[in-house]
Write a protein that holds these residues in place. Structure first.
Motif, PDB file in Angstrom:
ATOM      1  N   SER A 157       2.902  -5.819   2.773  1.00  0.00           N
ATOM      2  CA  SER A 157       1.740  -5.139   2.744  1.00  0.00           C
ATOM      3  C   SER A 157       0.975  -5.539   1.464  1.00  0.00           C
TER       4      SER A 157
ATOM      5  N   ARG B 106      -1.903   8.304   6.369  1.00  0.00           N
ATOM      6  CA  ARG B 106      -1.650   6.834   6.296  1.00  0.00           C
ATOM      7  C   ARG B 106      -2.993   6.376   6.887  1.00  0.00           C
ATOM      8  N   GLU B 107      -3.616   6.730   7.870  1.00  0.00           N
ATOM      9  CA  GLU B 107      -5.000   5.990   8.001  1.00  0.00           C
ATOM     10  C   GLU B 107      -5.918   6.125   7.196  1.00  0.00           C
TER      11      GLU B 107
ATOM     12  N   GLU C 118      -3.762  -3.017   9.052  1.00  0.00           N
ATOM     13  CA  GLU C 118      -2.917  -3.024   8.114  1.00  0.00           C
ATOM     14  C   GLU C 118      -3.028  -4.469   7.501  1.00  0.00           C
TER      15      GLU C 118
ATOM     16  N   SER D 143       0.112   0.214  -2.327  1.00  0.00           N
ATOM     17  CA  SER D 143      -0.039  -0.349  -0.934  1.00  0.00           C
ATOM     18  C   SER D 143       0.395   0.683   0.182  1.00  0.00           C
ATOM     19  N   SER D 144       0.121   0.279   1.443  1.00  0.00           N
ATOM     20  CA  SER D 144       0.521   1.118   2.454  1.00  0.00           C
ATOM     21  C   SER D 144       1.846   1.676   2.465  1.00  0.00           C
ATOM     22  N   THR D 145       2.958   1.033   1.793  1.00  0.00           N
ATOM     23  CA  THR D 145       4.318   1.485   1.956  1.00  0.00           C
ATOM     24  C   THR D 145       4.598   1.756   0.296  1.00  0.00           C
TER      25      THR D 145
ATOM     26  N   LEU E 171       4.094   1.807  10.492  1.00  0.00           N
ATOM     27  CA  LEU E 171       2.870   1.989   9.787  1.00  0.00           C
ATOM     28  C   LEU E 171       1.601   2.012  10.779  1.00  0.00           C
TER      29      LEU E 171
ATOM     30  N   LEU F  88      -5.132   6.121   3.759  1.00  0.00           N
ATOM     31  CA  LEU F  88      -4.959   5.103   2.873  1.00  0.00           C
ATOM     32  C   LEU F  88      -5.240   3.502   3.368  1.00  0.00           C
ATOM     33  N   ARG F  89      -4.816   3.522   4.682  1.00  0.00           N
ATOM     34  CA  ARG F  89      -5.174   2.039   5.146  1.00  0.00           C
ATOM     35  C   ARG F  89      -6.490   1.838   4.976  1.00  0.00           C
TER      36      ARG F  89
END
Length: 204
Positions: A97, A181-182, A87, A123-125, A48, A184-185
């Motif tokens: 996460s 990804r960033e 994260e 979540s991130s995952t 991540l 969302l994070r």
């Protein structure tokens, strides 16, 4: 000047020793907030954070904030740390996460699902959603990507893979490119700060 972000083994060893310390902050809420820099990134979040060599770890309450830390060298050869978006990991029991469950202001961009799919967690995952229409469920499961509209109007594109289904509830594993990804994070980190403002007061 072009930044030199590639460090050799001796530079990595030097920086590891330089930042091998912990700072403990006594918080008014009874928790001890720990801040440290480490080269050991848990396997859970390594992918991540883009395989970051360094991370800044801030422990606040029952949460760990793993900030990717990029070390570059300035024109004088001095280390120049640059923090990324953290994260958020919760560690009440097993570490995972952090999952956001208040998702009323997040929408599916695809109008077929806009008012017919209920997001339950993100979540991130992974994410979980509920569909009461078998036909829509079949359509959605045939896709490999979905697009969500965040409250600020940005579109978040996620690749997803269903991992289990129970009645009308589907849980899926998500992945995305670095930029998404960033995004969302960052969104999840902002929401975590909004949900738990007291945890961050002692970290200012």
């Amino acid at each position: 000047m072009q930044r030199n972000a590639v460090l050799n083994d001796s530079e990595l060893d030097y920086l590891s020793e330089l930042f091998e310390h912990k700072q403990e902050v006594a918080a008014a809420d009874g928790y001890n907030h720990m801040i440290s820099v480490t080269t050991e990134v848990p396997q859970l979040i390594a992918s991540l954070l883009g395989q970051a060599k360094f991370t800044l770890l801030a422990e606040v309450g029952h949460y760990k904030l793993w900030f990717p830390l990029e070390m570059t060298l300035d024109e004088f050869g001095q280390p120049n740390p640059m923090l990324g978006i953290p994260e958020v990991v919760e560690y009440s029991g097993n570490e995972r996460s952090w999952r956001l469950a208040s998702l009323q202001d997040i929408r599916f961009c695809d109008q077929r699902y806009a008012d017919k799919v209920q997001l339950l967690s993100l979540s991130s995952t992974g994410l979980a959603f509920k569909l009461d229409c078998p036909q829509l469920t079949a359509q959605l499961l045939q896709q490999s990507e979905l697009q969500l509209s965040l409250p600020d109007g940005q579109a978040l594109q996620l690749r997803f893979e269903p991992v289990r289904q129970h009645n009308s509830i589907i849980a899926a594993r998500i992945s995305s490119c670095k930029q998404q990804r960033e995004l969302l994070r960052r969104f999840l980190f902002q929401r975590h700060r909004q949900h738990f403002p007291a945890l961050y007061q002692q970290l200012k």
